[in-house]
Design a protein around this motif. Sequence first.
Motif, PDB file in Angstrom:
ATOM      1  N   UNK A   1      44.469  88.169  63.385  1.00 39.29           N
ATOM      2  CA  UNK A   1      43.388  87.140  63.753  1.00 39.29           C
ATOM      3  C   UNK A   1      43.766  86.295  62.840  1.00 39.29           C
ATOM      4  N   UNK A   2      43.819  85.511  62.180  1.00 38.90           N
ATOM      5  CA  UNK A   2      44.284  84.249  61.305  1.00 38.90           C
ATOM      6  C   UNK A   2      45.610  84.435  60.299  1.00 38.90           C
ATOM      7  N   UNK A   3      46.773  83.990  61.028  1.00 42.12           N
ATOM      8  CA  UNK A   3      48.191  84.977  60.358  1.00 42.12           C
ATOM      9  C   UNK A   3      47.995  83.970  59.023  1.00 42.12           C
ATOM     10  N   UNK A   4      46.845  82.090  59.312  1.00 43.59           N
ATOM     11  CA  UNK A   4      47.320  82.041  58.018  1.00 43.59           C
ATOM     12  C   UNK A   4      46.597  81.723  56.832  1.00 43.59           C
ATOM     13  N   UNK A   5      46.152  83.188  57.185  1.00 45.17           N
ATOM     14  CA  UNK A   5      45.415  83.644  55.709  1.00 45.17           C
ATOM     15  C   UNK A   5      45.784  85.204  55.419  1.00 45.17           C
ATOM     16  N   UNK A   6      46.846  85.491  55.680  1.00 45.49           N
ATOM     17  CA  UNK A   6      47.486  86.279  54.730  1.00 45.49           C
ATOM     18  C   UNK A   6      47.872  86.310  53.489  1.00 45.49           C
ATOM     19  N   UNK A   7      47.753  85.356  52.699  1.00 46.59           N
ATOM     20  CA  UNK A   7      47.493  85.665  51.538  1.00 46.59           C
ATOM     21  C   UNK A   7      46.202  86.287  51.451  1.00 46.59           C
ATOM     22  N   UNK A   8      45.167  85.836  51.494  1.00 50.41           N
ATOM     23  CA  UNK A   8      43.841  85.842  52.041  1.00 50.41           C
ATOM     24  C   UNK A   8      43.989  88.010  52.366  1.00 50.41           C
ATOM     25  N   UNK A   9      44.663  88.375  53.420  1.00 55.70           N
ATOM     26  CA  UNK A   9      44.848  89.274  53.973  1.00 55.70           C
ATOM     27  C   UNK A   9      45.463  90.853  52.723  1.00 55.70           C
ATOM     28  N   UNK A  10      46.323  90.313  52.361  1.00 49.78           N
ATOM     29  CA  UNK A  10      46.738  90.829  51.508  1.00 49.78           C
ATOM     30  C   UNK A  10      46.722  90.690  49.820  1.00 49.78           C
ATOM     31  N   UNK A  11      45.577  90.221  49.959  1.00 53.15           N
ATOM     32  CA  UNK A  11      44.625  90.354  48.386  1.00 53.15           C
ATOM     33  C   UNK A  11      43.533  91.755  48.390  1.00 53.15           C
ATOM     34  N   UNK A  12      42.801  91.472  49.475  1.00 62.24           N
ATOM     35  CA  UNK A  12      42.172  92.092  49.968  1.00 62.24           C
ATOM     36  C   UNK A  12      42.618  93.817  50.753  1.00 62.24           C
ATOM     37  N   UNK A  13      43.953  93.572  51.052  1.00 65.41           N
ATOM     38  CA  UNK A  13      44.698  95.353  51.306  1.00 65.41           C
ATOM     39  C   UNK A  13      45.450  95.831  51.351  1.00 65.41           C
ATOM     40  N   UNK A  14      45.964  95.520  50.012  1.00 62.71           N
ATOM     41  CA  UNK A  14      47.483  96.081  49.595  1.00 62.71           C
ATOM     42  C   UNK A  14      47.126  96.842  48.475  1.00 62.71           C
ATOM     43  N   UNK A  15      46.427  96.796  47.665  1.00 64.65           N
ATOM     44  CA  UNK A  15      45.836  98.333  47.559  1.00 64.65           C
ATOM     45  C   UNK A  15      44.377  99.778  48.148  1.00 64.65           C
ATOM     46  N   UNK A  16      44.100  99.433  48.970  1.00 65.45           N
ATOM     47  CA  UNK A  16      43.427 100.116  48.906  1.00 65.45           C
ATOM     48  C   UNK A  16      44.304 100.956  50.276  1.00 65.45           C
ATOM     49  N   UNK A  17      45.642 100.071  50.736  1.00 63.04           N
ATOM     50  CA  UNK A  17      46.600 100.503  51.538  1.00 63.04           C
ATOM     51  C   UNK A  17      47.421 101.813  50.521  1.00 63.04           C
ATOM     52  N   UNK A  18      47.424 101.234  49.300  1.00 62.73           N
ATOM     53  CA  UNK A  18      48.038 102.139  48.128  1.00 62.73           C
ATOM     54  C   UNK A  18      47.272 102.860  48.083  1.00 62.73           C
ATOM     55  N   UNK A  19      46.264 102.681  47.712  1.00 63.46           N
ATOM     56  CA  UNK A  19      45.401 104.097  47.305  1.00 63.46           C
ATOM     57  C   UNK A  19      45.463 105.286  48.152  1.00 63.46           C
ATOM     58  N   UNK A  20      45.549 104.965  49.943  1.00 69.73           N
ATOM     59  CA  UNK A  20      45.160 105.760  51.108  1.00 69.73           C
ATOM     60  C   UNK A  20      46.555 106.224  50.565  1.00 69.73           C
ATOM     61  N   UNK A  21      47.793 105.743  51.054  1.00 68.50           N
ATOM     62  CA  UNK A  21      49.169 106.149  50.666  1.00 68.50           C
ATOM     63  C   UNK A  21      48.833 107.041  49.567  1.00 68.50           C
ATOM     64  N   UNK A  22      49.022 107.239  48.163  1.00 66.83           N
ATOM     65  CA  UNK A  22      48.923 107.284  47.365  1.00 66.83           C
ATOM     66  C   UNK A  22      47.887 108.844  47.165  1.00 66.83           C
TER      67      UNK A  22
END
Length: 129
Positions: free
Chosen positions: A101-122
Motif C-alpha cells: 500500500x505504501x512502497x515508499x515505506x519499504x524500510x519500515x515494512x522490513x523492520x516490522x516484517x523480516x524477524x516474524x517472517x524468519x520466525x515463521x520459516x524457522x
Amino acid sequence: MVIAGLILAGVAALVHVFIFYLESIAWTSDLARRIFGTGTVEQASAQKELAFNQGFYNLFLAITAGVGIVLYTWGETVAGSTLVFVGSGSMTAASLVLLVSSPDKASAAAKQGVAPALAVIALAVGLSF
C-alpha cells in the motif's frame, strides 16, 4: 531451528511492543514524529486516535507471539507453536500490506516484517523434522 524461530518471534514481539509504545503512548513525541514522519505536534494530534487504536493491534500481535513462546517452552508445543504462527504470521502479513500500500515505506515494512517472517520459516522447518 525451533529455538531460532522462537527467538526471532520474541524479537518481533519486542519490536511490536515498541511500535505500540510509539503509536499508543508517545504518538506526539519528537521520537514518534521523527520515526513516523508525522510532522508537527498538531499534525500528529490529528491522527492520534487512529494511531492509538493501531498501536493496540501491534500490542495484541506481540502478546499472541509471546504467549505462544511461553506455552511452547512449558511443553504445550501445539498451542504454543500455533500462537507463534498466528502472531508472527499476522505481523508478516501486516508488513506486506504496508509494503504494497505504501512502497515508499519499504524500510519500515522490513523492520516490522523480516524477524516474524524468519520466525515463521524457522519454526516451520524446525517442526518438520
